[in-house]
Enzyme design. Structure first.
Site, short mmCIF file in Angstrom:
data_model
loop_
_atom_site.label_atom_id
_atom_site.label_comp_id
_atom_site.label_asym_id
_atom_site.label_seq_id
_atom_site.Cartn_x
_atom_site.Cartn_y
_atom_site.Cartn_z
CG ASP A 67 39.87 50.59 65.01
OD1 ASP A 67 40.26 50.02 63.98
OD2 ASP A 67 38.68 50.61 65.35
CG ASP A 136 28.51 49.85 71.26
OD1 ASP A 136 28.92 50.12 70.10
OD2 ASP A 136 29.28 49.60 72.21
CG HIS A 138 31.89 50.75 68.63
ND1 HIS A 138 31.48 49.55 69.16
CD2 HIS A 138 32.66 50.42 67.57
CE1 HIS A 138 31.98 48.55 68.45
NE2 HIS A 138 32.70 49.05 67.48
CD GLU A 143 33.14 50.17 72.77
OE1 GLU A 143 32.07 50.47 72.19
OE2 GLU A 143 33.54 48.98 72.83
C1 GLP Z 1 34.95 46.96 65.23
C2 GLP Z 1 35.76 48.04 64.55
C3 GLP Z 1 34.88 49.14 63.97
C4 GLP Z 1 33.75 48.51 63.17
C5 GLP Z 1 32.91 47.67 64.08
C6 GLP Z 1 31.72 47.05 63.36
O1 GLP Z 1 34.65 47.19 66.57
N1 GLP Z 1 36.71 48.63 65.43
O2 GLP Z 1 35.67 49.99 63.16
O3 GLP Z 1 32.98 49.53 62.59
O4 GLP Z 1 33.74 46.63 64.58
O5 GLP Z 1 32.14 45.87 62.72
P1 GLP Z 1 31.35 45.13 61.59
O6 GLP Z 1 31.50 45.94 60.37
O7 GLP Z 1 32.01 43.80 61.46
O8 GLP Z 1 29.94 45.02 62.04
#
Ligand code: GLP
Length: 260
Positions: A67, A136, A138, A143
């Protein structure tokens, strides 16, 4: 779905790196799916260490990121293109021309999304996709209520995700509201997915994705339909799982030849 409860991020990083190394051993030109966020960082650290100390090679591999933010200036330190370069690809010998990411600066976003899907197909598809999960539920930037069949497209972030990601920016207002993300249908086509989640703030999302119903309300729950999904969690992230003892027993009694 295989759930593996490990003592901490170091062990999770090692387990995922073992899977990447085994894949590269069998298929040096493997296609890796790379995720941003803090969850995969121990994997990248371990792979970079193995590259430096044990000559693990990425020279024939290629990679696709999940992404990207829309509207950040080219080279912005928090654009996922830069993050992935800094945290991983610059630290190993992968060819930078074979590291692909959605184009968050495209003027024609639908065309850029379609081109990204085509590029993944022409590379032969993703062999191993690393994933984190949002608080959440995602997945990438899909989302809650994202179509379970979605492809790469533009999405609007929830306020919660913008808050969660504000720590990476100087000011919360700088977190873009829009992103381009691989769709859930796109992610499901990876041949093996490894999702990492650590810390108590992920406990609810992990419970919902592993033991809840498959529902767009928790996009990561779609992985229950994946034929080869590995969920690596630490004790805190596993704390709301009802069947945690069963997962521990299963992993402890797994045949050594099986791998992840
Ligand atoms: C972002 C990314 C996701 C990731 C999420 C959780 O929103 N787009 O790919 O899984 O954060 O991040 P973290 O691993 O820092 O908790």
């Amino acid at each position: 779905m295989e759930v593996v409860v490990l003592p901490g991020s170091g062990a999770m990083g090692t387990a995922a790196a073992d899977a990447v190394e085994a894949l590269l051993h069998d298929k040096p030109d493997a296609v890796l799916g790379l995720a941003t966020g803090s969850s995969p960082l121990p994997v990248y650290d371990e792979l970079a260490r193995r590259h430096t100390s044990e000559r693990l090679e990425f020279s024939s591999a290629s990679a696709f990121t999940l992404d990207e933010y829309v509207g950040l200036s080219a080279g912005h330190p928090q654009s996922y293109r830069e993050v992935i370069r800094r945290e991983f690809t610059n630290r190993v010998d992968i060819d930078p021309d074979r590291v692909h990411g959605p184009d968050g600066g495209a003027t024609d976003i639908p065309a850029a999304c379609a081109a990204y899907e085509r590029a993944m197909v022409s590379a032969g598809g993703v062999d191993l996709q690393l994933l984190g999960v949002g608080t959440d539920g995602h997945l990438a930037f899909n989302e809650p209520t994202s179509s379970l069949a979605s492809r790469t497209r533009i999405k609007t972030l929830t306020e919660q995700t913008r808050k969660d990601n504000a720590r990476f920016f100087d000011h919360p207002d700088e977190v873009p509201g829009h992103v381009i993300t691989q769709g859930l249908g796109t992610i499901m086509e990876a041949r093996h997915v490894i999702l990492l989640a650590a810390g108590g703030q992920k406990a609810e999302a992990v419970r919902d994705l592993v033991e809840g119903p498959v529902a767009a309300r928790c996009p990561a729950s779609l992985l229950q339909f994946h034929s080869h999904a590995t969920i690596l969690v630490d004790e805190a992230a596993a704390s709301a799982l009802k069947l945690a003892d069963y997962y521990r027993y299963t992993y402890d009694h797994k045949p050594a030849w099986q791998g992840l």
